[in-house]
Design a protein around this motif. Structure first.
Motif, PDB file in Angstrom:
ATOM      1  N   LEU A  90       0.828  -1.208   0.000  1.00 44.33           N
ATOM      2  CA  LEU A  90       0.000   0.000   0.000  1.00 44.33           C
ATOM      3  C   LEU A  90       0.859   1.252   0.000  1.00 44.33           C
ATOM      4  CD1 LEU A  90      -2.859   1.179   0.186  1.00 44.33           C
ATOM      5  CD2 LEU A  90      -2.681   1.013   2.679  1.00 44.33           C
ATOM      6  N   VAL A  94       0.435   3.893  -3.040  1.00 47.26           N
ATOM      7  CA  VAL A  94      -0.082   5.231  -2.741  1.00 47.26           C
ATOM      8  C   VAL A  94       1.044   6.236  -2.502  1.00 47.26           C
ATOM      9  CG1 VAL A  94      -1.519   6.586  -1.161  1.00 47.26           C
ATOM     10  CG2 VAL A  94      -2.203   4.260  -1.778  1.00 47.26           C
ATOM     11  N   ALA A  98       2.242   9.629  -4.927  1.00 51.86           N
ATOM     12  CA  ALA A  98       1.784  10.844  -4.257  1.00 51.86           C
ATOM     13  C   ALA A  98       2.957  11.729  -3.855  1.00 51.86           C
ATOM     14  CB  ALA A  98       0.953  10.482  -3.031  1.00 51.86           C
ATOM     15  N   CYS A 338       2.231   7.833   3.394  1.00 54.24           N
ATOM     16  CA  CYS A 338       1.098   7.983   2.481  1.00 54.24           C
ATOM     17  C   CYS A 338       0.186   9.113   2.914  1.00 54.24           C
ATOM     18  CB  CYS A 338       0.286   6.686   2.422  1.00 54.24           C
ATOM     19  SG  CYS A 338       1.184   5.247   1.848  1.00 54.24           S
TER      20      CYS A 338
END
Length: 390
Positions: A90, A94, A98, A338
């Protein structure tokens, strides 16, 4: 004659007493022969010492470690082999795009104000954290089998901790910058500048490197006895653990986590009081500042508390198997990378406009020049402008 018999009986009892005292079993004694030699004689191992998982070095093989059944189930269960790689995945899915996009926008489309430099370094630390995760991800997906060698294990462990704690130190630096801008706006005119921002960034990176450096100095790959698994850092030998790893990780947790969190609590606490005194018009900035503080405390505190508890009493019946809970909590800590880009950058409509401009390859518009985020909702005076989107 009876005196001779009494003497022999006393000697026999003394020998039994000495035998029991020299072979009193510790928490780690085993009844099977650790060397695999015939004869099956019981060997008393060293007393418990702190380590990652409570392992035992096999006699005549210093690169192979034994685990108790309970610790082995924790090490090879679904949490480290399924949940942990899912969390790391994850972060990659992400956090990598980002933070990469945020760093590009900050570097190319935001005025080079002092806080811009702090946010660029924060985005870089979060981006680098995501980039060092693939070897750990592969290790966990392979069922705790490290295929890259000893040097890569040391580098991967140091990079993981170094970039994670470097990110936390930079968060503390950003909180100090926001504190100066919002709580002491007049003083900030003299204090805030490129020199202070560069000094805070350099101090954060150097501190993170110094805290992670001990993780490069000791062997960390060992074979798990009775299997083909080569472990990376998850089980460490007892002789080096008490004298080396416990102080190393204690310094890492105290100086790399709890000290920056304390600085954030003090700075954001004062900032929250100032924003609250400004009334309803600063409600958004107030909620966002509280979210920033809560996310840092929530993501980093559990893993570091577990780490300190584990090293205080690693024996069975104590905190010895807390490392099984620490592994997923460490993975949860990386999720902060994240969250950072969304609470610092993308929450701002102005920043999202700059992202769209960049993706559409339009030149930066003069009308969307960066405003002070604390300025955009806080009581900072003119002259304390910042591209920080708090």
């Amino acid at each position: 004659m009876w005196r001779l018999r009494l003497l022999l009986l006393w000697a026999l009892m003394l020998g039994r007493s000495l035998g029991r005292s020299t072979q009193a079993p510790s928490d780690y004694d085993e009844t099977e022969n650790p060397t695999g030699d015939e004869g099956g004689s019981t060997v008393s191992l060293l007393p418990a010492r702190p380590r990652s998982f409570p392992g035992q070095p096999c006699l005549n093989d210093s690169h192979t470690l034994r685990l108790s059944n309970g610790s082995q189930q924790l090490l090879l269960g679904w949490v480290p082999t399924r949940l942990v790689p899912g969390l790391y995945g994850l972060v990659l899915v992400v956090g990598l795009p980002a933070n990469g996009l945020a760093l590009w926008v900050l570097a190319t489309r935001v005025p080079r104000l002092p806080s811009t430099l702090l946010l660029m370094n924060l985005a870089a630390a979060d981006l680098l954290l995501a980039l060092v995760l693939p070897p750990r991800l592969a290790y966990h997906l392979r069922g705790q089998r490290w295929p890259f060698g000893e040097a890569a294990c040391r580098a991967a462990t140091a990079a993981l901790y170094g970039h994670m704690y470097g990110s936390l130190l930079l968060l503390a630096a950003v909180s100090l910058d926001r504190y100066l801008a919002l709580v002491h706006p007049l003083r900030a005119r003299a204090l805030r500048g490129q020199r202070l921002a560069a000094g805070l960034c350099a101090a954060a990176w150097l501190s993170a490197a110094a805290l992670a450096a001990p993780l490069l100095m000791q062997r960390q790959t060992f074979r798990l006895a009775g299997s083909d698994r080569v472990l990376c850092h998850d089980v460490l030998p007892q002789d080096a653990q008490l004298a080396y790893w416990r102080p190393a990780f204690t310094c890492l947790a105290l100086l790399g986590c709890f000290l920056p969190l304390l600085a954030m609590l003090l700075c954001h606490g004062a900032t929250l009081r100032t924003l609250a005194a400004g009334g309803q018009r600063y409600g958004h900035a107030l909620r966002l500042t509280a979210l920033v503080l809560a996310s840092a405390v929530g993501f980093f505190t559990p893993s570091n508390v577990l780490l300190l508890l584990h090293y205080t009493n690693p024996r069975h019946g104590g905190w010895g198997d807390l490392y099984g809970a620490y592994v997923p909590s460490l993975a949860v800590s990386t999720l902060n990378s994240c969250v950072d880009p969304f609470v610092y950058y993308y929450v701002s409509a102005e920043f999202r406009d700059k992202v769209r401009e960049g993706l559409s390859r339009r030149p930066p518009g003069g009308a969307t020049a960066s405003k002070a985020s604390g300025e955009g909702g806080g009581p900072a005076a003119s002259g304390t402008r910042s591209s920080s989107l708090l």
